[in-house]
Write a protein that holds these residues in place. Sequence first.
Motif, short mmCIF file in Angstrom:
data_model
loop_
_atom_site.label_atom_id
_atom_site.label_comp_id
_atom_site.label_asym_id
_atom_site.label_seq_id
_atom_site.Cartn_x
_atom_site.Cartn_y
_atom_site.Cartn_z
N ASN A 327 -1.79 -4.16 -7.30
CA ASN A 327 -1.50 -5.42 -6.48
C ASN A 327 -0.78 -4.55 -5.08
OD1 ASN A 327 -0.47 -7.83 -5.20
ND2 ASN A 327 0.21 -7.98 -7.56
N VAL A 328 -1.89 -4.78 -5.02
CA VAL A 328 -1.35 -4.43 -3.32
C VAL A 328 -0.79 -5.23 -2.52
CG1 VAL A 328 -3.80 -2.61 -2.84
CG2 VAL A 328 -3.48 -5.23 -2.32
N ASP A 329 -0.61 -6.93 -2.93
CA ASP A 329 0.94 -7.03 -2.00
C ASP A 329 1.88 -6.97 -2.34
OD1 ASP A 329 -1.41 -8.64 -1.12
OD2 ASP A 329 -2.04 -10.57 -2.61
N PHE A 330 2.27 -6.76 -3.31
CA PHE A 330 3.40 -6.24 -4.68
C PHE A 330 3.96 -4.74 -3.77
CE2 PHE A 330 6.26 -3.12 -6.49
CZ PHE A 330 6.66 -3.86 -7.02
N TRP A 331 2.84 -4.06 -3.15
CA TRP A 331 3.01 -2.55 -2.19
C TRP A 331 3.35 -2.88 -0.69
CZ3 TRP A 331 5.78 0.79 -4.45
CH2 TRP A 331 5.48 1.38 -6.17
N GLY A 332 2.27 -3.85 -0.73
CA GLY A 332 2.41 -4.12 1.46
C GLY A 332 4.49 -4.78 1.50
N LYS A 333 5.07 -5.70 0.18
CA LYS A 333 5.94 -6.18 0.89
C LYS A 333 6.97 -5.68 0.43
CE LYS A 333 8.30 -10.42 -1.52
NZ LYS A 333 8.98 -11.57 -2.54
N ASN A 334 7.45 -4.22 -0.84
CA ASN A 334 8.36 -3.64 -1.50
C ASN A 334 8.15 -2.05 -1.00
OD1 ASN A 334 9.06 -5.97 -3.37
ND2 ASN A 334 7.98 -5.50 -3.79
N GLY A 335 6.46 -1.92 -0.43
CA GLY A 335 6.81 -0.39 -0.46
C GLY A 335 8.10 0.67 0.11
N THR A 336 7.95 -0.10 0.85
CA THR A 336 8.83 0.71 2.36
C THR A 336 10.44 1.24 0.90
OG1 THR A 336 8.12 0.00 3.64
CG2 THR A 336 10.41 1.71 4.15
N THR A 337 10.85 -0.41 0.87
CA THR A 337 12.26 -0.11 0.24
C THR A 337 11.85 0.65 -0.61
OG1 THR A 337 12.39 -2.88 0.94
CG2 THR A 337 14.03 -1.50 -0.71
N LEU A 338 11.18 0.79 -1.75
CA LEU A 338 11.22 1.43 -3.14
C LEU A 338 11.30 2.11 -2.88
CD1 LEU A 338 8.65 -0.67 -5.42
CD2 LEU A 338 11.24 -0.60 -5.43
N SER A 339 10.11 3.21 -1.02
CA SER A 339 10.41 4.37 -1.26
C SER A 339 11.33 5.04 -1.01
CB SER A 339 9.27 5.00 -0.73
OG SER A 339 7.79 4.15 -0.91
N GLU A 340 12.36 4.30 -0.88
CA GLU A 340 13.50 4.94 -0.42
C GLU A 340 14.31 5.18 -1.43
OE1 GLU A 340 14.99 1.17 2.71
OE2 GLU A 340 13.97 2.99 4.48
N ALA A 341 14.44 3.77 -2.34
CA ALA A 341 14.65 3.96 -3.86
C ALA A 341 14.47 5.62 -4.77
CB ALA A 341 15.02 3.25 -4.49
N PHE A 342 13.23 5.42 -5.12
CA PHE A 342 11.98 6.33 -5.38
C PHE A 342 13.37 7.42 -5.22
CE2 PHE A 342 9.06 10.09 -6.39
CZ PHE A 342 9.17 9.66 -7.54
N ASP A 343 13.04 8.11 -4.04
CA ASP A 343 13.42 9.27 -2.71
C ASP A 343 15.24 9.51 -3.74
OD1 ASP A 343 11.93 10.02 -1.73
OD2 ASP A 343 11.91 9.43 0.61
N ASN A 344 15.97 8.91 -4.14
CA ASN A 344 17.55 8.33 -3.74
C ASN A 344 17.47 9.08 -4.82
OD1 ASN A 344 18.37 7.96 -0.99
ND2 ASN A 344 17.86 5.78 -1.98
#
Length: 349
Positions: A327-344
């Motif tokens: 679902n590319v719309d999901f990642w377009g909307k949430n990608g940056t926030t989820l990437s930061e959470a993943f790194d943490n």
Amino acid sequence: MNYIRHRLAVFSASALIMLGGMVSASAADIVIVGAGGISQEAQKKALWEPAAKALGWTFEEDTSQSWTEARAQVDAGAVSWDIISLNMGEVQLAVDAGVIIKLPSDIVDRKDFVPGSVNDYCVGNSVFSTVVAYSTKKYGNNGPKTMQDFWDVKKFPGKRGLFRSPRGNLEAAALALGHSPSEVYDFLSTDAGKKAAFDKIAELKPYAIWWDSGAQATQLVKDGEVDMIYGWNGRLQAAIDDGAPFKINYKDGLLDSDCYAVVKGAPHTNNAIRFIKEISKPEYIKNLPKYMAYGGANLKAYAQYDEKTLSRLASSPENAKQQYPTNVDFWGKNGTTLSEAFDNMILSK
């Protein structure tokens, strides 16, 4: 993607710009950037070289693991790249950042392409899947059959290879928690679902070897450093073709596509648009599986494949029906926030 690494890449690129280290506009007719490794080599042989020959052009190539490196060029006003390859899930992020331009509406006929592989800013070049592959040397033919098996370290002990990114891993964690593919994104759209998925990924940290690029994933399999891996089918197939005793399971694979976009302020913008139009033709796309186990996004190429070729492609009808789309719309909307959470999550104890 590993966004910590990408932020460092952006910093390094910016530093080069300030120091005058960025390459000036190329003398070639086009500069195209890929993800490196066998993927870039396959696209060069199947698409870029024959298309450039047909047009009577010369091209230069470069390698990048993130569109944010193009952003550093755009922000500095020193763009040396024309075409970049990025994942469909990253397109909206690049658009919002002002890194890529809107393409002509007639650049390709969308009805000829895999659904979702073309939008106003990017034209699909390859279709792949994130799938589980496991060592037949360790598990025989009784390796993990589901994502719940992939998480079951008692039934299937051993090291797991995982992409250092939330993309794919969050979906896999949702499946491991018992959700069906059709429920995955509804589940991940809730705060409780995101937290549960991150907690599930964290369970595998003691058993995980995190990889940052497709080339690294291939090498982990070839070297036997992992007993199972969740990775891109073409990279895993390449390792198998080189003799790695692994088997791919397409069930619950996550179908996705990469695409070509034109960088804002590119030195050869008109050429870039024409080149994307050319390399998207089926006469070039049909040759992609000769060099790598990825199918192209142009469906007109598939009629020419034999059964053996189709069996190796995630996008073939038989394999695709076992999988579900990103679902590319999901990642377009949430990608940056989820990437930061993943790194943490990765860096936490």
